[in-house]
Design a protein around this motif. Structure first.
Motif, short mmCIF file in Angstrom:
data_model
loop_
_atom_site.label_atom_id
_atom_site.label_comp_id
_atom_site.label_asym_id
_atom_site.label_seq_id
_atom_site.Cartn_x
_atom_site.Cartn_y
_atom_site.Cartn_z
N THR A 180 -72.54 -57.45 -91.61
CA THR A 180 -73.54 -58.24 -92.30
C THR A 180 -73.07 -59.68 -92.42
OG1 THR A 180 -72.58 -57.80 -94.49
CG2 THR A 180 -74.21 -56.21 -93.64
N GLU A 181 -73.98 -60.56 -92.84
CA GLU A 181 -73.60 -61.96 -93.04
C GLU A 181 -72.53 -62.08 -94.12
OE1 GLU A 181 -76.87 -64.51 -93.79
OE2 GLU A 181 -77.83 -64.17 -91.84
N ASP A 182 -72.62 -61.26 -95.17
CA ASP A 182 -71.62 -61.30 -96.24
C ASP A 182 -70.25 -60.88 -95.72
OD1 ASP A 182 -73.46 -62.15 -98.09
OD2 ASP A 182 -73.94 -60.14 -98.81
N GLU A 183 -70.21 -59.91 -94.81
CA GLU A 183 -68.92 -59.49 -94.25
C GLU A 183 -68.33 -60.57 -93.35
OE1 GLU A 183 -69.32 -54.63 -94.07
OE2 GLU A 183 -70.36 -55.81 -92.55
N LEU A 184 -69.19 -61.30 -92.62
CA LEU A 184 -68.70 -62.42 -91.82
C LEU A 184 -68.16 -63.52 -92.73
CD1 LEU A 184 -71.38 -62.77 -88.99
CD2 LEU A 184 -69.18 -61.62 -88.91
N ARG A 185 -68.87 -63.77 -93.83
CA ARG A 185 -68.41 -64.78 -94.79
C ARG A 185 -67.04 -64.39 -95.35
NH1 ARG A 185 -71.59 -68.18 -97.73
NH2 ARG A 185 -73.41 -66.86 -97.27
N LYS A 186 -66.88 -63.11 -95.69
CA LYS A 186 -65.61 -62.63 -96.22
C LYS A 186 -64.49 -62.81 -95.20
CE LYS A 186 -63.35 -58.52 -98.14
NZ LYS A 186 -63.52 -57.08 -98.50
N CYS A 187 -64.79 -62.54 -93.93
CA CYS A 187 -63.80 -62.72 -92.86
C CYS A 187 -63.36 -64.18 -92.78
CB CYS A 187 -64.39 -62.27 -91.53
SG CYS A 187 -63.37 -62.68 -90.10
N PHE A 188 -64.32 -65.12 -92.83
CA PHE A 188 -63.99 -66.54 -92.77
C PHE A 188 -63.14 -66.95 -93.98
CE2 PHE A 188 -68.27 -67.03 -90.40
CZ PHE A 188 -67.67 -66.64 -89.22
#
Length: 258
Positions: free
Chosen positions: A171-179
């Motif tokens: 999800t977008e939230d998981e990508l944000r967390k990765c960044f």
């Protein structure tokens, strides 16, 4: 799973002919790998991705028809039901010949029976999926969360393909967390050896999984000391003199010091 052959329709040829010539060979290679070896590449050019969205459903349907054919399939109304002969049971090679004959009949290039409406819907669905992806939003999240890493100057087709591939699994939230986790890592910021991560590295399927699993977290962060729950631990030490303690003792004992 590997297959011996597959049906190629004229519609496949006409669709691939419409994309740039340098990408036609890629499209044929991807089609062959999927149809014969059931494998798909992680990334593919945008135009090839759209075209393959039309081709793949037809290949899947033909596989299902072939599987049903090997099982006997649905009997026609005019077909006479014959009792199995003992000779067939004694000679298994007849079954093998029947299976090969069935498979060859499915491999013959014939007329594409897929309704035109289904083809149009498949192309529209693939095209809509491409246009629905907000590439700029993902890159803006990366820039906001990773100020220490290099900026993305151009949104190339390869990067668009990578973003679409990752959004199928995260999800977008998981990508944000990765960044965010990448920005907190000294190693990924380049503070331990000179090399540092970038957007393309983080969008790799294997790398994003390792970042989210905490592989690149700093050792200091992994072993954070436990907080002291004592409410008096922040009190400053007071420097009382020896005379103060003597006067306090005299006061408590009423002047009677043993």
């Amino acid at each position: 799973m590997q297959y011996e052959g597959f049906v190629v329709y004229r519609s496949f040829y006409e669709a691939i002919e419409k994309i740039p010539e340098e990408e036609q060979l890629i499209a044929y290679k991807i089609m062959m790998d999927y149809a014969l070896n059931d494998t798909l590449p992680e990334d593919m050019p945008l135009s090839v991705d759209i075209i393959f969205g039309l081709i793949k459903p037809q290949i899947d349907k033909n596989r299902e028809r072939a599987a049903n054919g090997r099982k006997g399939g649905r009997k026609k109304k005019t077909e006479k039901v014959e009792k199995p002969q003992v000779l067939e049971e004694k000679q298994p090679e007849n079954e093998e010949k029947t299976e090969k004959s069935c498979q060859k009949s499915l491999e013959v290039v014939g007329k594409d029976l897929t309704p035109e409406s289904e083809k149009s819907e498949a192309v529209e669905t693939a095209t809509e999926a491409v246009h629905r992806t907000d590439y700029k939003k993902i890159i803006d999240i990366y820039h906001k969360c990773c100020p220490s890493l290099s900026k993305v100057v151009k949104v190339t087709e390869k990067r668009k393909t990578a973003i679409r591939a990752r959004l199928r699994s995260y999800t977008e939230d998981e990508l944000r967390k990765c960044f965010e986790m990448a920005e907190r890592s000294q190693f990924l910021r380049g503070e331990k050896g000179g090399w540092k991560a970038n957007f393309d590295w983080l969008m790799n399927e294997n790398n994003i999984a390792k970042v989210l699993e905490g592989t690149y977290e700093d050792n200091e962060r992994k072993a954070e000391p436990k907080k002291n729950n004592n409410q008096f631990h922040n009190l400053e030490e007071r420097g009382y003199s020896q005379d103060y303690y003597a006067a306090l003792e005299e006061r408590l004992t009423g002047g009677k010091v043993s």
